[in-house]
Motif scaffolding. Structure first.
Motif, PDB file in Angstrom:
ATOM      1  N   TYR A  62       0.795  -1.224   0.000  1.00 17.71           N
ATOM      2  CA  TYR A  62       0.000   0.000   0.000  1.00 17.71           C
ATOM      3  C   TYR A  62       0.831   1.280   0.000  1.00 17.71           C
ATOM      4  O   TYR A  62       0.356   2.329  -0.436  1.00 17.71           O
ATOM      5  CB  TYR A  62      -0.919   0.040   1.229  1.00 17.71           C
ATOM      6  CG  TYR A  62      -2.097  -0.880   1.138  1.00 17.71           C
ATOM      7  CD1 TYR A  62      -3.017  -0.759   0.104  1.00 17.71           C
ATOM      8  CD2 TYR A  62      -2.300  -1.854   2.093  1.00 17.71           C
ATOM      9  CE1 TYR A  62      -4.107  -1.606   0.016  1.00 17.71           C
ATOM     10  CE2 TYR A  62      -3.388  -2.705   2.017  1.00 17.71           C
ATOM     11  CZ  TYR A  62      -4.286  -2.570   0.981  1.00 17.71           C
ATOM     12  OH  TYR A  62      -5.351  -3.405   0.902  1.00 17.71           O
ATOM     13  N   ASP A  63       2.083   1.227   0.496  1.00 15.71           N
ATOM     14  CA  ASP A  63       2.846   2.455   0.720  1.00 15.71           C
ATOM     15  C   ASP A  63       4.275   2.321   0.200  1.00 15.71           C
ATOM     16  O   ASP A  63       5.169   1.843   0.894  1.00 15.71           O
ATOM     17  CB  ASP A  63       2.850   2.771   2.220  1.00 15.71           C
ATOM     18  CG  ASP A  63       3.408   4.131   2.545  1.00 15.71           C
ATOM     19  OD1 ASP A  63       4.117   4.731   1.701  1.00 15.71           O
ATOM     20  OD2 ASP A  63       3.148   4.594   3.673  1.00 15.71           O
ATOM     21  N   ASN A  64       4.488   2.746  -1.046  1.00 17.42           N
ATOM     22  CA  ASN A  64       5.806   2.663  -1.660  1.00 17.42           C
ATOM     23  C   ASN A  64       6.852   3.440  -0.873  1.00 17.42           C
ATOM     24  O   ASN A  64       7.977   2.980  -0.710  1.00 17.42           O
ATOM     25  CB  ASN A  64       5.753   3.169  -3.108  1.00 17.42           C
ATOM     26  CG  ASN A  64       7.047   2.957  -3.831  1.00 17.42           C
ATOM     27  OD1 ASN A  64       7.577   1.853  -3.860  1.00 17.42           O
ATOM     28  ND2 ASN A  64       7.583   4.013  -4.414  1.00 17.42           N
ATOM     29  N   LEU A  93       6.986   4.061   2.360  1.00 18.29           N
ATOM     30  CA  LEU A  93       7.341   3.290   3.552  1.00 18.29           C
ATOM     31  C   LEU A  93       8.370   2.225   3.188  1.00 18.29           C
ATOM     32  O   LEU A  93       9.380   2.051   3.872  1.00 18.29           O
ATOM     33  CB  LEU A  93       6.095   2.648   4.170  1.00 18.29           C
ATOM     34  CG  LEU A  93       6.339   1.680   5.319  1.00 18.29           C
ATOM     35  CD1 LEU A  93       6.923   2.408   6.522  1.00 18.29           C
ATOM     36  CD2 LEU A  93       5.042   0.961   5.683  1.00 18.29           C
ATOM     37  N   TRP A  94       8.113   1.506   2.096  1.00 14.65           N
ATOM     38  CA  TRP A  94       9.052   0.475   1.664  1.00 14.65           C
ATOM     39  C   TRP A  94      10.404   1.083   1.305  1.00 14.65           C
ATOM     40  O   TRP A  94      11.448   0.578   1.710  1.00 14.65           O
ATOM     41  CB  TRP A  94       8.503  -0.329   0.486  1.00 14.65           C
ATOM     42  CG  TRP A  94       9.517  -1.319   0.044  1.00 14.65           C
ATOM     43  CD1 TRP A  94       9.828  -2.503   0.651  1.00 14.65           C
ATOM     44  CD2 TRP A  94      10.424  -1.193  -1.052  1.00 14.65           C
ATOM     45  NE1 TRP A  94      10.866  -3.120  -0.007  1.00 14.65           N
ATOM     46  CE2 TRP A  94      11.243  -2.327  -1.056  1.00 14.65           C
ATOM     47  CE3 TRP A  94      10.616  -0.217  -2.028  1.00 14.65           C
ATOM     48  CZ2 TRP A  94      12.236  -2.528  -2.003  1.00 14.65           C
ATOM     49  CZ3 TRP A  94      11.608  -0.424  -2.971  1.00 14.65           C
ATOM     50  CH2 TRP A  94      12.402  -1.558  -2.961  1.00 14.65           C
ATOM     51  N   LEU A  95      10.411   2.157   0.540  1.00 17.69           N
ATOM     52  CA  LEU A  95      11.671   2.799   0.153  1.00 17.69           C
ATOM     53  C   LEU A  95      12.461   3.241   1.385  1.00 17.69           C
ATOM     54  O   LEU A  95      13.682   3.046   1.446  1.00 17.69           O
ATOM     55  CB  LEU A  95      11.398   3.996  -0.765  1.00 17.69           C
ATOM     56  CG  LEU A  95      10.975   3.668  -2.185  1.00 17.69           C
ATOM     57  CD1 LEU A  95      10.516   4.926  -2.902  1.00 17.69           C
ATOM     58  CD2 LEU A  95      12.079   2.969  -2.952  1.00 17.69           C
ATOM     59  N   ASP A  96      11.789   3.809   2.363  1.00 18.48           N
ATOM     60  CA  ASP A  96      12.464   4.258   3.583  1.00 18.48           C
ATOM     61  C   ASP A  96      13.077   3.078   4.331  1.00 18.48           C
ATOM     62  O   ASP A  96      14.238   3.131   4.757  1.00 18.48           O
ATOM     63  CB  ASP A  96      11.498   5.011   4.497  1.00 18.48           C
ATOM     64  CG  ASP A  96      11.047   6.345   3.913  1.00 18.48           C
ATOM     65  OD1 ASP A  96      11.677   6.850   2.963  1.00 18.48           O
ATOM     66  OD2 ASP A  96      10.025   6.874   4.408  1.00 18.48           O
ATOM     67  N   ASP A  97      12.300   2.005   4.499  1.00 20.79           N
ATOM     68  CA  ASP A  97      12.800   0.826   5.211  1.00 20.79           C
ATOM     69  C   ASP A  97      13.900   0.124   4.416  1.00 20.79           C
ATOM     70  O   ASP A  97      14.905  -0.323   4.978  1.00 20.79           O
ATOM     71  CB  ASP A  97      11.664  -0.146   5.515  1.00 20.79           C
ATOM     72  CG  ASP A  97      10.751   0.345   6.621  1.00 20.79           C
ATOM     73  OD1 ASP A  97      11.079   1.372   7.259  1.00 20.79           O
ATOM     74  OD2 ASP A  97       9.703  -0.289   6.833  1.00 20.79           O
ATOM     75  N   PHE A  98      13.739   0.035   3.107  1.00 20.57           N
ATOM     76  CA  PHE A  98      14.742  -0.619   2.263  1.00 20.57           C
ATOM     77  C   PHE A  98      16.059   0.149   2.289  1.00 20.57           C
ATOM     78  O   PHE A  98      17.132  -0.449   2.337  1.00 20.57           O
ATOM     79  CB  PHE A  98      14.237  -0.767   0.828  1.00 20.57           C
ATOM     80  CG  PHE A  98      15.203  -1.514  -0.050  1.00 20.57           C
ATOM     81  CD1 PHE A  98      15.357  -2.883   0.071  1.00 20.57           C
ATOM     82  CD2 PHE A  98      15.965  -0.835  -0.991  1.00 20.57           C
ATOM     83  CE1 PHE A  98      16.258  -3.570  -0.730  1.00 20.57           C
ATOM     84  CE2 PHE A  98      16.864  -1.516  -1.799  1.00 20.57           C
ATOM     85  CZ  PHE A  98      17.011  -2.884  -1.667  1.00 20.57           C
ATOM     86  N   ALA A  99      15.997   1.467   2.275  1.00 21.88           N
ATOM     87  CA  ALA A  99      17.213   2.284   2.309  1.00 21.88           C
ATOM     88  C   ALA A  99      18.051   1.970   3.547  1.00 21.88           C
ATOM     89  O   ALA A  99      19.279   1.878   3.472  1.00 21.88           O
ATOM     90  CB  ALA A  99      16.855   3.759   2.262  1.00 21.88           C
TER      91      ALA A  99
END
Length: 139
Positions: free
Chosen positions: A122-124, A126-132
């Motif tokens: 649902y939240d790209n 959020l994923w980008l922040d966590d993946f970084a």
């Protein structure tokens, strides 16, 4: 999450055929991997409408099992990917090949990680922040 990029190459891992991406736009860094784990054909956002991922022997004959998006057979997932959505641990029938005894629809949901898959779906951002955060540790 890194499986959102690139293709599987059997000569390196024993999986895929070099043309088998995890996601359609395999050159973009985004949350499509999580969306595809839940629904390859578009975001229906309905937890009862999971895609029909089907486990099959590797297409190039390595003897290892991988998951394809039946019947389109455009994308490939590994047990490690499917395990984010499904609790497959008790259904491994052959650890050397990764063969599982339940289907995608029959395997129970993974209560520990499925909420994260839905959140990232649902939240790209959020994923980008966590993946970084994780990616910087990997490099």
């Amino acid at each position: 999450g890194a499986h959102t990029l690139g293709n599987l190459h059997a000569e390196h891992s024993g999986f895929g055929d070099g043309l088998s991406p995890w996601v359609e736009e395999w050159w973009l860094l985004n949350n499509k991997f999580y969306t595809d784990l839940l629904d390859v054909y578009g975001a229906r956002n309905d937890r009862d409408q999971h895609v029909n991922w089907t486990q099959v022997p590797n297409q190039v004959g390595t003897g290892l099992y991988e998951w394809i998006d039946y019947p389109q057979n455009r994308f490939v997932m590994l047990n490690a990917d499917v395990a984010l959505v499904k609790d497959i641990d008790d259904y491994i029938t052959d650890a050397s090949t990764g063969q599982i005894s339940c289907t995608y629809r029959e395997c129970p949901d993974n209560a520990e990680t499925l909420p994260f898959v839905w959140a990232y779906h649902y939240d790209n951002q959020l994923w980008l922040d966590d993946f970084a955060k994780v990616f910087t540790k990997m490099i």
